[in-house]
Design a protein around this motif. Structure first.
Motif, PDB file in Angstrom:
ATOM      1  N   GLY A  65       0.710  -1.160  -0.305  1.00  6.70           N
ATOM      2  CA  GLY A  65      -0.226   0.397   0.269  1.00  6.70           C
ATOM      3  C   GLY A  65       0.821   1.427   0.002  1.00  6.70           C
ATOM      4  N   ALA A  66       0.456   2.629   0.022  1.00  7.85           N
ATOM      5  CA  ALA A  66       0.586   3.525   0.104  1.00  7.85           C
ATOM      6  C   ALA A  66       2.467   3.316   1.411  1.00  7.85           C
TER       7      ALA A  66
ATOM      8  N   ARG B 115      -1.881  -6.110  -7.157  1.00 10.07           N
ATOM      9  CA  ARG B 115      -1.100  -4.992  -8.200  1.00 10.07           C
ATOM     10  C   ARG B 115      -0.531  -4.442  -6.766  1.00 10.07           C
ATOM     11  N   VAL B 116       0.049  -3.594  -7.178  1.00 12.61           N
ATOM     12  CA  VAL B 116       0.717  -2.492  -5.561  1.00 12.61           C
ATOM     13  C   VAL B 116      -0.352  -1.563  -5.767  1.00 12.61           C
ATOM     14  N   LEU B 117      -0.602  -0.699  -4.768  1.00 14.11           N
ATOM     15  CA  LEU B 117      -1.276   0.757  -4.162  1.00 14.11           C
ATOM     16  C   LEU B 117      -3.349  -0.237  -4.984  1.00 14.11           C
ATOM     17  N   ALA B 118      -3.088  -0.683  -4.395  1.00 16.82           N
ATOM     18  CA  ALA B 118      -5.000  -0.906  -3.989  1.00 16.82           C
ATOM     19  C   ALA B 118      -5.813  -0.189  -3.562  1.00 16.82           C
TER      20      ALA B 118
ATOM     21  N   LEU C 235       6.538  -7.113  -1.023  1.00 15.77           N
ATOM     22  CA  LEU C 235       5.669  -8.147  -0.964  1.00 15.77           C
ATOM     23  C   LEU C 235       4.535  -7.743  -1.006  1.00 15.77           C
ATOM     24  N   GLU C 236       3.279  -8.081  -2.205  1.00 17.87           N
ATOM     25  CA  GLU C 236       2.041  -7.912  -1.886  1.00 17.87           C
ATOM     26  C   GLU C 236       0.717  -8.310  -2.031  1.00 17.87           C
TER      27      GLU C 236
ATOM     28  N   ARG D  79       6.867  -8.269  -5.771  1.00 20.83           N
ATOM     29  CA  ARG D  79       6.563  -9.421  -6.230  1.00 20.83           C
ATOM     30  C   ARG D  79       4.941  -9.769  -5.628  1.00 20.83           C
ATOM     31  N   LEU D  80       3.905  -9.269  -6.513  1.00 16.90           N
ATOM     32  CA  LEU D  80       2.318  -9.756  -5.840  1.00 16.90           C
ATOM     33  C   LEU D  80       1.703 -10.781  -5.943  1.00 16.90           C
ATOM     34  N   ASP D  81       0.859 -11.228  -5.402  1.00 15.27           N
ATOM     35  CA  ASP D  81       0.005 -12.353  -4.736  1.00 15.27           C
ATOM     36  C   ASP D  81       1.141 -13.036  -4.074  1.00 15.27           C
ATOM     37  N   ALA D  82       1.772 -12.451  -3.241  1.00 19.09           N
ATOM     38  CA  ALA D  82       2.441 -13.730  -2.614  1.00 19.09           C
ATOM     39  C   ALA D  82       1.844 -12.925  -1.346  1.00 19.09           C
TER      40      ALA D  82
END
Length: 212
Positions: free
Chosen positions: A105-106, A137-140, A132-133, A162-165
């Motif tokens: 997030g931010a 996506r970053v910054l939902a 890690l997110e 890295r997404l979906d982590a």
């Protein structure tokens, strides 16, 4: 490292007195919304008609195995600030730091970029930052263009995303993801979004659904 801690703090007492408010320095140890009482340490309880609780929040996900013990949570901010200098000092002494920040997030994005710049400024030769997110996506919740700019600037600065982590467990020097992947780290920073403090739940105060 751009500002000293004292540059970021204000003295609330003279501000409150100037506004005509009483200023009491003692912990609030309990809340009774039915009787409208705030229980204080070492003092009689305060009765209220309306109360505003500006006490900040804790960080979501601290109950996952090992996280509370091995991660540096971004809240409360005072504790976070106290521990950052020790983290940087260890990295400087070793000459390396594999830093993993959980939560894109931010706050997580800001800290990933800030740590990348700080480690470089401190001359840490072998420094890496992994963000890690758990989502796609970053910054939902932010515009897609903003997320793309963050990703482009992260690549330019050598910050891996890295997404979906999803994290399953934190250990002393490694993070275990839900898919079984193990990520070694020297520093683990936990920035997974705000969660309500337990005291409000214990008192039966209504909170948002995502804070339960």
């Amino acid at each position: 490292g751009q500002y000293r801690r004292e540059d970021l703090e204000i003295d609330v007492r003279p501000l409150a007195l100037r506004a005509g408010a009483r200023f009491i320095v003692t912990p609030a140890v309990g809340l009774d919304p039915r009787e409208r009482l705030i229980h204080l340490a070492g003092r009689p309880p305060l009765r209220y008609d309306t109360a505003a609780f500006d006490v900040g929040s804790t960080v979501a996900g601290l109950a996952l195995p090992g996280v509370r013990e091995h991660a540096l949570a971004s809240r409360p901010i005072g504790r976070f600030v106290e521990h950052v200098e020790a983290l940087v000092a260890r990295a400087r002494e070793r000459g390396r730091c594999r830093l993993v920040a959980v939560g894109a997030g931010a706050g997580g994005v800001e800290l990933a970029f800030a740590f990348r710049a700080r480690l470089e400024r401190e001359g840490v030769r072998e420094a890496s930052v992994l963000l890690l997110e758990s989502g796609p996506r970053v910054l939902a919740g932010y515009p897609a263009g903003t997320a793309r700019r963050v990703e482009a600037n992260a690549r330019a600065r050598g910050i891996e995303i890295r997404l979906d982590a999803r994290v399953a467990e934190a250990r002393a020097s490694e993070l275990v993801l839900a898919d079984g992947q193990v990520l070694p780290f020297d520093a683990l920073v936990w920035v997974t979004g705000a969660a309500s403090l337990p005291r409000f739940l214990e008192a039966g105060v209504r909170v948002a659904d995502d804070q339960l």
